[in-house]
Design a protein around this motif. Structure first.
Motif, PDB file in Angstrom:
ATOM      1  N   VAL A 104      -1.343  -6.841  -3.866  1.00 22.53           N
ATOM      2  CA  VAL A 104      -0.579  -6.196  -2.788  1.00 22.53           C
ATOM      3  C   VAL A 104      -0.082  -4.828  -3.259  1.00 22.53           C
ATOM      4  O   VAL A 104      -0.158  -3.834  -2.524  1.00 22.53           O
ATOM      5  N   ALA A 105       0.389  -4.776  -4.501  1.00 18.14           N
ATOM      6  CA  ALA A 105       0.891  -3.512  -5.035  1.00 18.14           C
ATOM      7  C   ALA A 105      -0.199  -2.452  -5.036  1.00 18.14           C
ATOM      8  O   ALA A 105       0.044  -1.291  -4.703  1.00 18.14           O
ATOM      9  N   LEU A 106      -1.415  -2.861  -5.401  1.00 16.91           N
ATOM     10  CA  LEU A 106      -2.536  -1.912  -5.413  1.00 16.91           C
ATOM     11  C   LEU A 106      -2.776  -1.328  -4.033  1.00 16.91           C
ATOM     12  O   LEU A 106      -2.955  -0.121  -3.873  1.00 16.91           O
ATOM     13  N   VAL A 107      -2.771  -2.225  -3.034  1.00 16.51           N
ATOM     14  CA  VAL A 107      -3.039  -1.756  -1.671  1.00 16.51           C
ATOM     15  C   VAL A 107      -1.950  -0.785  -1.230  1.00 16.51           C
ATOM     16  O   VAL A 107      -2.231   0.300  -0.712  1.00 16.51           O
ATOM     17  N   LEU A 108      -0.686  -1.160  -1.491  1.00 18.88           N
ATOM     18  CA  LEU A 108       0.424  -0.306  -1.060  1.00 18.88           C
ATOM     19  C   LEU A 108       0.369   1.038  -1.787  1.00 18.88           C
ATOM     20  O   LEU A 108       0.551   2.093  -1.186  1.00 18.88           O
ATOM     21  N   HIS A 109       0.098   0.980  -3.091  1.00 21.28           N
ATOM     22  CA  HIS A 109       0.006   2.201  -3.888  1.00 21.28           C
ATOM     23  C   HIS A 109      -1.062   3.126  -3.313  1.00 21.28           C
ATOM     24  O   HIS A 109      -0.834   4.329  -3.135  1.00 21.28           O
ATOM     25  N   GLY A 110      -2.204   2.540  -2.992  1.00 19.09           N
ATOM     26  CA  GLY A 110      -3.285   3.347  -2.445  1.00 19.09           C
ATOM     27  C   GLY A 110      -2.907   3.967  -1.119  1.00 19.09           C
ATOM     28  O   GLY A 110      -3.178   5.137  -0.859  1.00 19.09           O
ATOM     29  N   LEU A 111      -2.264   3.157  -0.261  1.00 14.96           N
ATOM     30  CA  LEU A 111      -1.890   3.667   1.059  1.00 14.96           C
ATOM     31  C   LEU A 111      -0.891   4.808   0.907  1.00 14.96           C
ATOM     32  O   LEU A 111      -0.990   5.840   1.561  1.00 14.96           O
ATOM     33  N   PHE A 112       0.081   4.635  -0.005  1.00 17.53           N
ATOM     34  CA  PHE A 112       1.166   5.605  -0.118  1.00 17.53           C
ATOM     35  C   PHE A 112       0.703   6.889  -0.794  1.00 17.53           C
ATOM     36  O   PHE A 112       0.804   7.978  -0.237  1.00 17.53           O
ATOM     37  N   TRP A 113       0.141   6.749  -2.014  1.00 14.71           N
ATOM     38  CA  TRP A 113      -0.247   7.943  -2.760  1.00 14.71           C
ATOM     39  C   TRP A 113      -1.535   8.540  -2.252  1.00 14.71           C
ATOM     40  O   TRP A 113      -1.743   9.752  -2.331  1.00 14.71           O
ATOM     41  N   GLY A 114      -2.429   7.682  -1.725  1.00 17.91           N
ATOM     42  CA  GLY A 114      -3.662   8.207  -1.145  1.00 17.91           C
ATOM     43  C   GLY A 114      -3.352   9.135   0.014  1.00 17.91           C
ATOM     44  O   GLY A 114      -3.969  10.189   0.171  1.00 17.91           O
ATOM     45  N   ALA A 115      -2.349   8.753   0.825  1.00 14.88           N
ATOM     46  CA  ALA A 115      -1.988   9.581   1.966  1.00 14.88           C
ATOM     47  C   ALA A 115      -1.351  10.887   1.520  1.00 14.88           C
ATOM     48  O   ALA A 115      -1.371  11.881   2.240  1.00 14.88           O
ATOM     49  N   ARG A 116      -0.758  10.911   0.329  1.00 13.20           N
ATOM     50  CA  ARG A 116      -0.107  12.124  -0.135  1.00 13.20           C
ATOM     51  C   ARG A 116      -1.083  13.087  -0.800  1.00 13.20           C
ATOM     52  O   ARG A 116      -0.687  14.127  -1.316  1.00 13.20           O
ATOM     53  N   GLY A 117      -2.325  12.671  -0.853  1.00 10.36           N
ATOM     54  CA  GLY A 117      -3.339  13.602  -1.340  1.00 10.36           C
ATOM     55  C   GLY A 117      -3.484  13.642  -2.845  1.00 10.36           C
ATOM     56  O   GLY A 117      -3.966  14.631  -3.389  1.00 10.36           O
ATOM     57  N   THR A 118      -3.059  12.574  -3.542  1.00 12.32           N
ATOM     58  CA  THR A 118      -3.342  12.525  -4.975  1.00 12.32           C
ATOM     59  C   THR A 118      -4.854  12.445  -5.162  1.00 12.32           C
ATOM     60  O   THR A 118      -5.536  11.761  -4.408  1.00 12.32           O
ATOM     61  N   SER A 119      -5.356  13.129  -6.187  1.00 10.34           N
ATOM     62  CA  SER A 119      -6.805  13.189  -6.336  1.00 10.34           C
ATOM     63  C   SER A 119      -7.372  11.818  -6.675  1.00 10.34           C
ATOM     64  O   SER A 119      -6.688  10.977  -7.273  1.00 10.34           O
ATOM     65  N   GLY A 120      -8.607  11.620  -6.295  1.00  4.23           N
ATOM     66  CA  GLY A 120      -9.238  10.315  -6.442  1.00  4.23           C
ATOM     67  C   GLY A 120      -9.256   9.822  -7.877  1.00  4.23           C
ATOM     68  O   GLY A 120      -8.914   8.671  -8.156  1.00  4.23           O
ATOM     69  N   GLU A 121      -9.606  10.708  -8.818  1.00  3.65           N
ATOM     70  CA  GLU A 121      -9.717  10.274 -10.209  1.00  3.65           C
ATOM     71  C   GLU A 121      -8.377   9.842 -10.772  1.00  3.65           C
ATOM     72  O   GLU A 121      -8.278   8.854 -11.498  1.00  3.65           O
TER      73      GLU A 121
END
Lengths: 500, 319
Positions: free
Chosen positions: B16-33
């Motif tokens: 669950v933490a992984l999914v939330l982390h991805g949703l939150f930081w992914g939306a903020r434009g952190t680079s993929g790598e």
């Protein structure tokens, strides 16, 4: 018959009244509004269905038994099946905005037809009389024929609608003939009356009763798409607009199952002596055989399907077979739970496929979805969950549904345990074709030219609700199972004479 | 909260933490790598913490006593007689430790994975919950649920991140296991029915059978033994039901192979000890020579095939 003995209580048909009134209102709204506000129509339909749902819940407060001279009844079977139908209808309304918007179809008639169909199905679940069964069946069927052809410029939809209409009418004729013969044998069309006539062994022509029951079995078998009366299903499901397929693969089937239970378990199931015993043995074994044929045919043919809608059509045939395993236990609860689990998952799956298939259902081949798994995860992960639930993987609704049906059949009817074994072997076969779309979607390389479909908020809500429902029924089914157990009509045995 | 429950569901929390982390930081434009690196660290963190928690279980385990310890038993679907019943005993404590110990290693071994890192780690964590659940369940229903749940993440791990013939291997793996486990489901239902249809509790049923309170007729016993055994023999895998294993081993990503060999195959042997021996002791004794014969064939055959394998992973699979 005195007027006061008829038991005229309009609360007893409140859900049906509400839904049909709202359907009429929607027709008027469409006639008088200028631009055909899709959202206003959907909103009114939604309010009407929720009000009907509340009315169904409140039916539980009324005394169980017959109303309107036994034309409609209130009992747990009705409450649960009516609730399932309304859930399906609510999900269909939520998904309809996307369908009508993408296709550019007029919204007005769609919602009123949908609600008229729902009122017919609700009437079917309430039927205490063969005449009411017929009325409900016709209201539900005729509106569904029109819905199947709603995309009227599409040849496939026209074909689907016409096929559905012709074969549906054919099966209705069987049903009606069966009802007439049963009336001739027992002198009544009231289901409770039929039971009493059989129980008191006052049947005029036993052969007529057996023939009538057999013809009604054919009629019901047709409507629930059980083999060998299933041949219309794949073509009709493939041609109809995806949303309508989802609706008619679940709603009418659930409603017909309710009437099937009412007539066969409520009316014909009096295994005391003479013709009653003959009838009981006859239909139990007929249904058992039909059940095995249905699931085997559905599953084996589904393996070779390349079109996702046809695949789900054959899978729905197989699921009717599993539900029939619950049917022979003589108890409505396993069937109702199974159909609830199946309906939620199935509507959700068709909701996702509607988006993936694009306007006009252009992309319904499974290979069209190659590699899109991680490109549109909001669609593909729910679809994978729905497929796994249909396959009966634990922690989903489909597993508890199967488990409950198999357990009931295994524990209550030892003579029919072979049905459970057959159903389990079929489940194994079904795993293969439910995995196939997952393989294509997630494991194959991405096909070029994929554009992520745009999802409306209402569609997203419907998909989220179905996912929640899938896991709620799969992990925490306790409350629902317990509430279903209350007030079950036990099968009458030779020691207990047939009084209710 | 019981330590066992924490160990079992901590990986799921990590997912669950992984999914939330991805949703939150992914939306903020952190680079993929950068995100991928964070996913690896989060997963490693959760698996290591989980190993530490399981060490606490070992510390609290009293090896001088027989039977289940640290038991949690809560009614779950009590209408069917299903309970959430978990605990450990002398066998499972080591299997739990093995799982939690191998997981951080597998995560480290898959540091080089660059394709869809988040989903990869997600499936790894779900897989860990599934495997631990199998070992700590003392309820047949719960056991079956976890037994099947382990399939899905492994199926995806092989199918998405595997080698060239990954699709074939993944489907073969899935279908082989499901065939066995569905027959086991019928056997579970039958045992449940013979025991009075009131409980799925393994400990209770075992003691009922041992004390002669629950009697399963002789002919039926043989078939039920067979249904359980088939499910577990496929998992073990015993000759001639082994053909899915070399494919799965070769095609799976390396971490998948570690888990497959290290833990998933142990589930089969464990199941035999948990169900076949206590439920059907007499049939197990009669069948012992046959099973031993097959096992010996498996050993020799496996060794001979392993000798000529050029592929390192296949060599491990056959050995």
């Amino acid at each position: 018959m005195q007027l006061d003995t008829l038991n005229l209580n309009y609360w007893a048909i409140a859900p049906e009244l509400i839904v049909s009134l709202v359907a009429v209102v929607l027709m008027l709204m469409d006639a008088f509004s200028r631009k055909g506000g899709r959202q206003a129509n959907a909103f009114v339909a939604l309010i009407g269905l929720i009000a009907a749902f509340v009315a169904v819940v409140r039916l539980g407060g009324l005394a169980a038994g017959g109303y309107f001279g036994g034309m409609v009844v209130i009992d747990p079977t009705r409450l649960f099946f009516a609730a399932i139908i309304l859930i399906v209808a609510i999900l269909a309304v939520l998904l309809a905005g996307q369908f009508l918007g993408d296709e550019g179809l007029p919204p007005g008639e769609f919602f009123s037809l949908l609600l008229f169909a729902t009122s017919g199905m609700l009437l079917l679940t309430a039927a205490g009389d063969l005449v009411t069964v017929f009325l409900g069946l016709e209201i539900a069927s005729i509106t569904t024929y029109i819905l199947a052809g709603y995309r009227r410029y599409d040849v496939r939809a026209n074909e689907s609608s016409l096929k559905y209409f012709l074969l549906g009418s054919f099966s209705t004729a069987f049903m009606l003939y069966g009802m007439a013969l049963t009336y001739g044998a027992t002198g009544t069309t009231n289901i409770e009356g039929i039971r009493q006539a059989i129980a008191s062994e006052s049947i005029n022509f036993p052969a007529l009763l057996l023939l009538g029951a057999a013809m009604m079995l054919v009629g019901f078998g047709f409507k629930i798409a059980s083999a060998p009366f299933h041949l219309w299903t794949p073509d009709v499901y493939e041609g109809a607009p995806t949303l309508v397929t989802g609706f008619m693969g679940t709603g009418p089937k659930v409603a017909v199952f309710a009437a099937f239970i009412r007539v066969f378990i409520g009316g014909f199931d009096v295994p005391i002596a003479g013709v009653g015993l003959q009838l009981h043995n006859g239909w139990i074994h007929a249904v058992a055989v039909i059940s095995v044929i249905t699931m085997t045919v559905g599953n084996i043919v589904a393996i070779s399907q390349k079109n996702i809608k046809r695949l789900l059509a054959y899978s729905s045939i197989a699921h009717a077979g599993y539900a029939l395993v619950g049917f022979v236990t003589g108890d409505f609860a396993p069937v109702a739970f199974y159909l609830l689990a199946y309906s939620i998952v199935s509507v959700g799956a068709f909701g996702v496929i509607q988006l993936l298939a694009r306007a006009g259902d252009q992309k319904t081949m499974i290979d069209d979805y190659a590699g899109i798994g991680f490109e549109a995860p909001a669609l593909t992960f729910p679809l994978a969950i729905f497929l796994l639930s249909l396959a009966g993987i634990p922690s989903t609704a489909g597993f508890i549904g199967k488990f409950y049906v198999f357990k009931s059949a295994w524990v209550t009817t030892p003579s029919l345990r072979y049905l459970v074994v057959a159903a389990v072997i079929n489940s194994i076969i079904s795993i293969y074709y439910y995995l196939y779309p997952i393989v294509v979607i997630f494991f194959r390389p991405l096909a070029p030219g994929f554009v992520r479909p745009r999802m409306q908020k209402a569609t997203a809500l419907a998909i989220i609700l179905t996912i929640i429902g899938t896991f709620y029924l799969g992990l925490l089914p306790n409350r629902l199972l317990k509430s279903m157990e209350k007030g079950q009509p036990a099968r009458i045995t030779a020691n207990q004479p047939g009084t209710k | 909260m019981n330590l066992i429950t924490i160990t079992t569901f901590l990986p799921l929390l990590g997912a669950v933490a992984l999914v939330l982390h991805g949703l939150f930081w992914g939306a903020r434009g952190t680079s993929g790598e950068k995100l991928d690196g964070q996913y690896r660290l989060i997963t490693l963190f959760f698996t290591i913490v989980n190993f530490l928690v399981s060490l606490l279980i070992l510390a609290g385990y009293d090896s001088s006593q027989a039977g289940a310890q640290m038991v949690t038993k809560v009614a779950w679907i009590d209408w069917l007689g299903v309970s959430y019943h978990v605990g450990i005993d002398g066998i499972t404590i080591w299997l739990v430790l093995l799982t939690t110990f191998l997981m951080p290693i597998s995560v480290l071994a898959s540091w080089h994975v660059t394709k869809r890192v988040r989903e990869y780690m997600l499936f790894m964590l779900i897989l860990e919950t599934g495997m631990l659940g199998v070992f700590v369940s003392f309820d047949m229903f719960l056991f079956y649920l976890f037994f099947e749940v382990t399939l899905i993440p492994m199926y995806f791990l092989i199918g998405v991140w595997g080698g060239e013939r990954r699709i074939y291997a993944a489907v073969k793996f899935f279908i082989y296991t499901v065939v066995g486990s569905l027959l086991m489901l019928v056997a579970i239902l039958a045992v449940y029915a013979y025991n009075g249809s009131t409980t799925f509790d393994i400990i209770e049923i075992t003691s009922n059978i041992a004390s002669g309170k629950t009697v399963i007729p002789g002919g039926v016993r043989f078939w039920l033994w067979g249904a359980f055994a088939l499910a577990f023999f496929i998992k073990v895998p015993l000759f001639p039901l082994h053909t899915w294993l070399p494919d799965a081993h070769v095609e799976a990503p390396t971490a998948g192979s570690i888990i497959l060999a290290g833990v998933l195959l142990k589930m089969g042997t464990y199941g035999l000890m948990r169900f076949n021996l206590p439920f059907f002791p007499d049939i197990s004794r009669q069948a012992a020579p046959w099973v031993m014969t097959l096992a010996v064939i498996g050993i020799i055959y496996g060794a001979l095939v392993a000798m000529v394998q050029p592929d390192m992973k296949k060599l491990v699979a056959y050995s």
